[in-house]
Scaffold this motif. Structure first.
Motif, PDB file in Angstrom:
ATOM      1  N   GLN A  34     -21.059  -7.615  -2.806  1.00 57.46           N
ATOM      2  CA  GLN A  34     -20.058  -6.911  -3.598  1.00 57.46           C
ATOM      3  C   GLN A  34     -19.979  -5.429  -3.225  1.00 57.46           C
ATOM      4  O   GLN A  34     -19.425  -4.640  -3.977  1.00 57.46           O
ATOM      5  CB  GLN A  34     -20.378  -7.064  -5.093  1.00 57.46           C
ATOM      6  CG  GLN A  34     -20.265  -8.487  -5.617  1.00 57.46           C
ATOM      7  CD  GLN A  34     -18.868  -9.053  -5.463  1.00 57.46           C
ATOM      8  OE1 GLN A  34     -17.867  -8.344  -5.656  1.00 57.46           O
ATOM      9  NE2 GLN A  34     -18.768 -10.334  -5.099  1.00 57.46           N
ATOM     10  N   VAL A  35     -20.510  -5.051  -2.071  1.00 58.22           N
ATOM     11  CA  VAL A  35     -20.427  -3.646  -1.660  1.00 58.22           C
ATOM     12  C   VAL A  35     -18.955  -3.288  -1.440  1.00 58.22           C
ATOM     13  O   VAL A  35     -18.138  -4.154  -1.087  1.00 58.22           O
ATOM     14  CB  VAL A  35     -21.240  -3.392  -0.376  1.00 58.22           C
ATOM     15  CG1 VAL A  35     -22.722  -3.638  -0.619  1.00 58.22           C
ATOM     16  CG2 VAL A  35     -20.738  -4.263   0.775  1.00 58.22           C
ATOM     17  N   PRO A  36     -18.580  -2.011  -1.663  1.00 60.88           N
ATOM     18  CA  PRO A  36     -17.163  -1.617  -1.591  1.00 60.88           C
ATOM     19  C   PRO A  36     -16.504  -1.884  -0.241  1.00 60.88           C
ATOM     20  O   PRO A  36     -15.289  -2.066  -0.168  1.00 60.88           O
ATOM     21  CB  PRO A  36     -17.212  -0.111  -1.884  1.00 60.88           C
ATOM     22  CG  PRO A  36     -18.483   0.093  -2.636  1.00 60.88           C
ATOM     23  CD  PRO A  36     -19.446  -0.898  -2.086  1.00 60.88           C
ATOM     24  N   TRP A  37     -17.291  -1.879   0.832  1.00 62.31           N
ATOM     25  CA  TRP A  37     -16.710  -2.051   2.175  1.00 62.31           C
ATOM     26  C   TRP A  37     -16.765  -3.505   2.658  1.00 62.31           C
ATOM     27  O   TRP A  37     -16.522  -3.781   3.833  1.00 62.31           O
ATOM     28  CB  TRP A  37     -17.446  -1.156   3.176  1.00 62.31           C
ATOM     29  CG  TRP A  37     -18.939  -1.378   3.186  1.00 62.31           C
ATOM     30  CD1 TRP A  37     -19.637  -2.320   3.894  1.00 62.31           C
ATOM     31  CD2 TRP A  37     -19.904  -0.642   2.438  1.00 62.31           C
ATOM     32  NE1 TRP A  37     -20.969  -2.229   3.638  1.00 62.31           N
ATOM     33  CE2 TRP A  37     -21.177  -1.195   2.738  1.00 62.31           C
ATOM     34  CE3 TRP A  37     -19.832   0.436   1.549  1.00 62.31           C
ATOM     35  CZ2 TRP A  37     -22.349  -0.718   2.167  1.00 62.31           C
ATOM     36  CZ3 TRP A  37     -21.006   0.909   0.979  1.00 62.31           C
ATOM     37  CH2 TRP A  37     -22.246   0.337   1.297  1.00 62.31           C
ATOM     38  N   ALA A  38     -17.065  -4.428   1.765  1.00 59.09           N
ATOM     39  CA  ALA A  38     -17.140  -5.841   2.146  1.00 59.09           C
ATOM     40  C   ALA A  38     -15.784  -6.332   2.659  1.00 59.09           C
ATOM     41  O   ALA A  38     -14.727  -5.820   2.275  1.00 59.09           O
ATOM     42  CB  ALA A  38     -17.584  -6.672   0.956  1.00 59.09           C
TER      43      ALA A  38
END
Length: 251
Positions: free
Chosen positions: A149-153
């Motif tokens: 769920q990291v923002p850059w996924a």
């Protein structure tokens, strides 16, 4: 953006992996030839250098296939013939196999001086371009990361995942820039290649934890084992040698 992302030329859809792999080999080899022409120090005679390149090519091919089979025995164990021969390649296996192939070829033709430094930046360019193809291919390439769920996924089609291909591009580019700033190509005598190879292999050992790969060996994969062994060999402290062309040190 939809994966795989195909290139379109004159009405034909071109697979991204094939396109970028061809560009990687072409641009990387041309850059190698450019560096070789501009090198101030004497280089290996062209006849012997061709045998070294042949050793690198065949070593890389064999190494990439063997490690791919060992990495995914559950996929290749029941597959025989052409499918098994053509399927699966690994950069780690290619680098280690190519390194071994070069050493064998050098011994056969009597070359004692280091030859690996000229390959560093062409390899870096080739890896970065090739990984763009892996990224654009998406799920079928099997180089993506775990769900996150990291923002850059990036959503390759089954949910947000670590874009490990982009991590690799960023790392290799940064490593090449750092090495270029700190080490002059004409005075490294094999050290540049060992630093690049060791750094890349350590990165691969770490980033593999972010991939949903087969890890039966105490929580690590065969690629991680090969990467760690290769990094230890590459970064092992060595006795300093002269910068003279005849000195032997490294690839």
């Amino acid at each position: 953006m939809q994966f795989p992302y195909y290139f379109h030329l004159f009405g034909h859809a071109l697979h991204p992996h094939a396109v970028m792999e061809l560009l990687a080999y072409t641009i990387g080899f041309q850059f190698y030839l450019l560096l070789r022409r501009r090198r101030v120090q004497p280089t290996v005679p062209i006849e012997k250098n061709l045998w070294i390149i042949v050793g690198a090519i065949f070593g890389a091919l064999i190494g990439s296939k063997i490690l791919a089979w060992l990495e995914s025995p559950q996929e290749y164990g029941a597959v025989f013939g052409t499918v098994a021969m053509l399927g699966g390649k690994t950069i780690v296996g290619g680098l280690l196999g190519g390194w071994a192939g070069v050493e064998i070829a050098k011994k056969r033709v009597g070359v004692t001086q280091s030859t690996g430094d000229l390959f560093v930046y062409p390899l870096a360019i080739g890896i970065c371009i090739g990984r763009v193809g892996c990224f654009l291919t998406g799920l079928p390439d099997h180089t993506y990361g775990t769900l996150t769920q990291v923002p850059w996924a990036i959503n390759f089609g089954d949910g947000p995942r670590h874009p490990t291909q982009l991590y690799e591009i960023a790392f290799v580019a940064a490593l090449a820039i750092i090495l270029a700033l700190r080490h002059k190509l004409a005075h490294t005598n094999g050290k540049l290649f060992r630093l690049f190879l060791g750094g890349y292999l350590l990165f691969r050992f770490g980033v593999e934890f972010l991939k949903p790969s087969y890890k039966p060996y105490f929580g690590v994969s065969m690629i991680q084992i090969a990467s760690l062994i290769g990094a230890i060999i590459a970064l092992k402290p060595r006795k300093e040698t002269s910068d003279q062309p005849g000195a032997t040190d490294g690839r």
